[in-house]
Design a protein around this motif. Sequence first.
Motif, PDB file in Angstrom:
ATOM      1  N   LYS A  73       0.756  -1.457   0.043  1.00  0.00           N
ATOM      2  CA  LYS A  73       0.037   0.065   0.095  1.00  0.00           C
ATOM      3  C   LYS A  73       0.869   1.121  -0.157  1.00  0.00           C
ATOM      4  O   LYS A  73       0.612   2.156  -0.496  1.00  0.00           O
ATOM      5  N   ASP A  74       1.937   1.152   0.782  1.00  0.00           N
ATOM      6  CA  ASP A  74       2.855   2.349   0.919  1.00  0.00           C
ATOM      7  C   ASP A  74       3.713   2.599  -0.356  1.00  0.00           C
ATOM      8  O   ASP A  74       3.835   3.778  -0.876  1.00  0.00           O
ATOM      9  N   LEU A  75       4.000   1.548  -1.207  1.00  0.00           N
ATOM     10  CA  LEU A  75       4.807   1.599  -2.410  1.00  0.00           C
ATOM     11  C   LEU A  75       3.962   2.033  -3.450  1.00  0.00           C
ATOM     12  O   LEU A  75       4.696   2.760  -4.262  1.00  0.00           O
ATOM     13  N   MET A  76       2.624   1.669  -3.473  1.00  0.00           N
ATOM     14  CA  MET A  76       1.754   2.414  -4.385  1.00  0.00           C
ATOM     15  C   MET A  76       1.226   3.743  -4.252  1.00  0.00           C
ATOM     16  O   MET A  76       0.666   4.361  -4.936  1.00  0.00           O
ATOM     17  N   ASN A  77       1.603   4.393  -2.957  1.00  0.00           N
ATOM     18  CA  ASN A  77       1.174   5.590  -2.705  1.00  0.00           C
ATOM     19  C   ASN A  77       2.342   6.684  -2.971  1.00  0.00           C
ATOM     20  O   ASN A  77       3.193   6.820  -2.554  1.00  0.00           O
ATOM     21  N   HIS A  78       2.179   7.186  -4.323  1.00  0.00           N
ATOM     22  CA  HIS A  78       3.296   8.093  -4.584  1.00  0.00           C
ATOM     23  C   HIS A  78       3.701   8.917  -3.717  1.00  0.00           C
ATOM     24  O   HIS A  78       4.770   9.525  -3.688  1.00  0.00           O
ATOM     25  N   ALA A 151       8.075  -5.592  -1.686  1.00  0.00           N
ATOM     26  CA  ALA A 151       6.830  -5.176  -1.485  1.00  0.00           C
ATOM     27  C   ALA A 151       6.082  -6.414  -0.322  1.00  0.00           C
ATOM     28  O   ALA A 151       6.293  -7.348  -0.570  1.00  0.00           O
ATOM     29  N   ALA A 152       5.693  -5.950   0.630  1.00  0.00           N
ATOM     30  CA  ALA A 152       5.249  -6.758   1.861  1.00  0.00           C
ATOM     31  C   ALA A 152       3.752  -6.973   1.966  1.00  0.00           C
ATOM     32  O   ALA A 152       3.066  -5.902   1.809  1.00  0.00           O
ATOM     33  N   PHE A 153       3.547  -8.293   2.176  1.00  0.00           N
ATOM     34  CA  PHE A 153       2.199  -8.508   2.227  1.00  0.00           C
ATOM     35  C   PHE A 153       2.054  -9.406   3.541  1.00  0.00           C
ATOM     36  O   PHE A 153       2.853 -10.472   3.716  1.00  0.00           O
ATOM     37  N   SER A 154       0.929  -8.976   4.320  1.00  0.00           N
ATOM     38  CA  SER A 154       0.657  -9.511   5.719  1.00  0.00           C
ATOM     39  C   SER A 154      -0.182 -11.049   5.654  1.00  0.00           C
ATOM     40  O   SER A 154      -1.054 -10.816   4.981  1.00  0.00           O
ATOM     41  N   ARG A 155       0.303 -12.082   6.131  1.00  0.00           N
ATOM     42  CA  ARG A 155      -0.483 -13.093   6.026  1.00  0.00           C
ATOM     43  C   ARG A 155      -1.705 -13.244   6.910  1.00  0.00           C
ATOM     44  O   ARG A 155      -2.527 -14.000   6.721  1.00  0.00           O
ATOM     45  N   GLY A 156      -1.662 -12.306   7.854  1.00  0.00           N
ATOM     46  CA  GLY A 156      -2.918 -11.987   8.687  1.00  0.00           C
ATOM     47  C   GLY A 156      -4.035 -11.355   8.324  1.00  0.00           C
ATOM     48  O   GLY A 156      -5.018 -11.186   8.786  1.00  0.00           O
ATOM     49  N   GLN A 157      -3.821 -10.722   6.852  1.00  0.00           N
ATOM     50  CA  GLN A 157      -4.850  -9.831   6.334  1.00  0.00           C
ATOM     51  C   GLN A 157      -5.582 -10.785   5.255  1.00  0.00           C
ATOM     52  O   GLN A 157      -5.492 -10.804   3.810  1.00  0.00           O
ATOM     53  N   ILE A 244      -3.540 -10.774  -4.048  1.00  0.00           N
ATOM     54  CA  ILE A 244      -3.202 -11.202  -5.549  1.00  0.00           C
ATOM     55  C   ILE A 244      -3.574 -10.071  -6.048  1.00  0.00           C
ATOM     56  O   ILE A 244      -2.892  -9.842  -7.252  1.00  0.00           O
ATOM     57  N   SER A 245      -4.897  -9.545  -6.032  1.00  0.00           N
ATOM     58  CA  SER A 245      -5.271  -8.066  -6.798  1.00  0.00           C
ATOM     59  C   SER A 245      -4.078  -7.091  -6.615  1.00  0.00           C
ATOM     60  O   SER A 245      -3.676  -6.487  -7.665  1.00  0.00           O
ATOM     61  N   ASN A 246      -3.505  -6.989  -5.443  1.00  0.00           N
ATOM     62  CA  ASN A 246      -2.651  -5.873  -5.288  1.00  0.00           C
ATOM     63  C   ASN A 246      -1.422  -5.956  -5.986  1.00  0.00           C
ATOM     64  O   ASN A 246      -0.673  -4.939  -6.542  1.00  0.00           O
ATOM     65  N   ILE A 247      -1.005  -7.175  -6.079  1.00  0.00           N
ATOM     66  CA  ILE A 247       0.077  -7.574  -6.789  1.00  0.00           C
ATOM     67  C   ILE A 247       0.022  -7.209  -8.259  1.00  0.00           C
ATOM     68  O   ILE A 247       0.892  -6.525  -9.031  1.00  0.00           O
ATOM     69  N   GLN A 248      -1.144  -7.439  -9.029  1.00  0.00           N
ATOM     70  CA  GLN A 248      -1.365  -6.936 -10.175  1.00  0.00           C
ATOM     71  C   GLN A 248      -1.277  -5.682 -10.616  1.00  0.00           C
ATOM     72  O   GLN A 248      -1.065  -5.167 -11.401  1.00  0.00           O
ATOM     73  N   ASN A 249      -2.126  -4.985  -9.487  1.00  0.00           N
ATOM     74  CA  ASN A 249      -2.188  -3.524  -9.443  1.00  0.00           C
ATOM     75  C   ASN A 249      -0.903  -2.621  -9.423  1.00  0.00           C
ATOM     76  O   ASN A 249      -0.571  -1.906 -10.041  1.00  0.00           O
ATOM     77  N   LEU A 250       0.143  -3.623  -8.842  1.00  0.00           N
ATOM     78  CA  LEU A 250       1.399  -2.899  -8.688  1.00  0.00           C
ATOM     79  C   LEU A 250       2.216  -3.094 -10.014  1.00  0.00           C
ATOM     80  O   LEU A 250       2.636  -2.194 -10.680  1.00  0.00           O
ATOM     81  N   PRO A 283      -0.240 -21.347   7.843  1.00  0.00           N
ATOM     82  CA  PRO A 283       0.689 -22.119   7.082  1.00  0.00           C
ATOM     83  C   PRO A 283       0.274 -21.845   5.567  1.00  0.00           C
ATOM     84  O   PRO A 283       0.449 -22.551   4.694  1.00  0.00           O
ATOM     85  N   PHE A 284      -0.233 -20.716   5.104  1.00  0.00           N
ATOM     86  CA  PHE A 284      -0.593 -20.435   3.856  1.00  0.00           C
ATOM     87  C   PHE A 284       0.362 -19.341   3.180  1.00  0.00           C
ATOM     88  O   PHE A 284       0.795 -18.584   3.859  1.00  0.00           O
ATOM     89  N   CYS A 285       0.348 -19.296   2.118  1.00  0.00           N
ATOM     90  CA  CYS A 285       1.244 -18.294   1.274  1.00  0.00           C
ATOM     91  C   CYS A 285       0.679 -17.904  -0.033  1.00  0.00           C
ATOM     92  O   CYS A 285       0.567 -18.650  -1.187  1.00  0.00           O
ATOM     93  N   ALA A 286       0.258 -16.641   0.128  1.00  0.00           N
ATOM     94  CA  ALA A 286      -0.458 -16.146  -1.387  1.00  0.00           C
ATOM     95  C   ALA A 286       0.567 -15.819  -2.417  1.00  0.00           C
ATOM     96  O   ALA A 286      -0.060 -15.902  -3.600  1.00  0.00           O
ATOM     97  N   LEU A 287       1.629 -15.858  -2.187  1.00  0.00           N
ATOM     98  CA  LEU A 287       2.759 -15.568  -3.145  1.00  0.00           C
ATOM     99  C   LEU A 287       2.992 -16.823  -3.818  1.00  0.00           C
ATOM    100  O   LEU A 287       3.867 -16.924  -4.852  1.00  0.00           O
ATOM    101  N   SER A 288       2.622 -18.116  -3.569  1.00  0.00           N
ATOM    102  CA  SER A 288       2.577 -19.304  -4.215  1.00  0.00           C
ATOM    103  C   SER A 288       1.660 -19.367  -5.180  1.00  0.00           C
ATOM    104  O   SER A 288       1.718 -20.244  -6.075  1.00  0.00           O
ATOM    105  N   HIS A 289       0.697 -18.531  -5.508  1.00  0.00           N
ATOM    106  CA  HIS A 289      -0.315 -18.638  -6.325  1.00  0.00           C
ATOM    107  C   HIS A 289       0.091 -18.447  -7.829  1.00  0.00           C
ATOM    108  O   HIS A 289       0.944 -17.589  -7.860  1.00  0.00           O
ATOM    109  N   LYS A 290      -0.405 -18.788  -8.914  1.00  0.00           N
ATOM    110  CA  LYS A 290       0.024 -18.903 -10.111  1.00  0.00           C
ATOM    111  C   LYS A 290       0.074 -17.581 -10.700  1.00  0.00           C
ATOM    112  O   LYS A 290       0.921 -17.303 -11.752  1.00  0.00           O
ATOM    113  N   ASP A 291      -0.660 -16.701 -10.295  1.00  0.00           N
ATOM    114  CA  ASP A 291      -0.967 -15.275 -11.011  1.00  0.00           C
ATOM    115  C   ASP A 291       0.036 -14.420 -10.470  1.00  0.00           C
ATOM    116  O   ASP A 291       0.121 -13.302 -10.842  1.00  0.00           O
ATOM    117  N   VAL A 292       0.746 -15.030  -9.280  1.00  0.00           N
ATOM    118  CA  VAL A 292       1.705 -13.668  -8.930  1.00  0.00           C
ATOM    119  C   VAL A 292       3.078 -13.796  -9.625  1.00  0.00           C
ATOM    120  O   VAL A 292       3.645 -14.881  -9.965  1.00  0.00           O
TER     121      VAL A 292
END
Length: 292
Positions: A73-78, A151-157, A244-250, A283-292
Amino acid sequence: FQFLDSSGNFPSINDIVQTYRGNFTPRFFPMRFTIRDCIIDSSPEVLSILLNTILFRYGISGVNYIEFSVSIKDLMNHAKFVHITDNVFDRKYCELFPPQAHANNNQLLSDTNATFINNDPTAPVNLYKPEWRKFINYYEKSNGQRWTFLAAFSRGQFTIYPSGILDQSGAAEKYSFVEKNKILAYLTPDMQFAKLVFEILKPLVSNSIDESFNINAYVFKSLKEHASNLCDDSIILKMYGNHISNIQNLHDAIRLDTDIDRIRTYKESIVGLDWVGDENGFPFCALSHKDV
């Protein structure tokens, strides 16, 4: 966060023992960023001052490459991004670091059709002084030092959490789910995960009196099967669709941006992704998704 004395200097042993010891309540941990966020939102140049000081300290310690983990979120905030790149020293980030050559074909990572100041070593450099240096100590950049971002993503979100097992085939259809707010109202995520594991191992209870039942083989096979299912893209998408949407947005922000200097800065400064937060119950990781 740093312990200091009442004058803002490094603390003595006395300060630590008499001022800080015993004064941290259980509310300190979740509230530790509250004031920080308010300060940064109202005066984002604080980020530049902080980064300038930290990089100076790394420099005198001989550290020349640093990766900072920064929320997507901060990286995408100009408004914030400029304060952790262009406003730290007397030159813009893209002028401090010319485009890097690709390892395979020596092509620039930045748009090859664009002309940049660094292509011409004789071109004058646009030196500008950050406004904040008039009011506080400013440190020059160490020779050869480079700072980058993950670019950091929280596993708790997460949005929903697997809560039980259904008698259906397919990964996403095999589990029931509970919404995040309903979990946190009754159970912590680690308790919810323990509940899910209990559901997986429930057959042990009914089969334990059967001498022919191989408990170890069942546990290994069952946990392995469910671990594979719970890492399936369909479940990751259900849980972490926003990430996953935020990664695409970046990617889109970099691709569609019309500011050439900012495009270069994005490409040169963001070097990877970071999956952060307490692993307990996640024990999950969004970064393992094929679209990332």
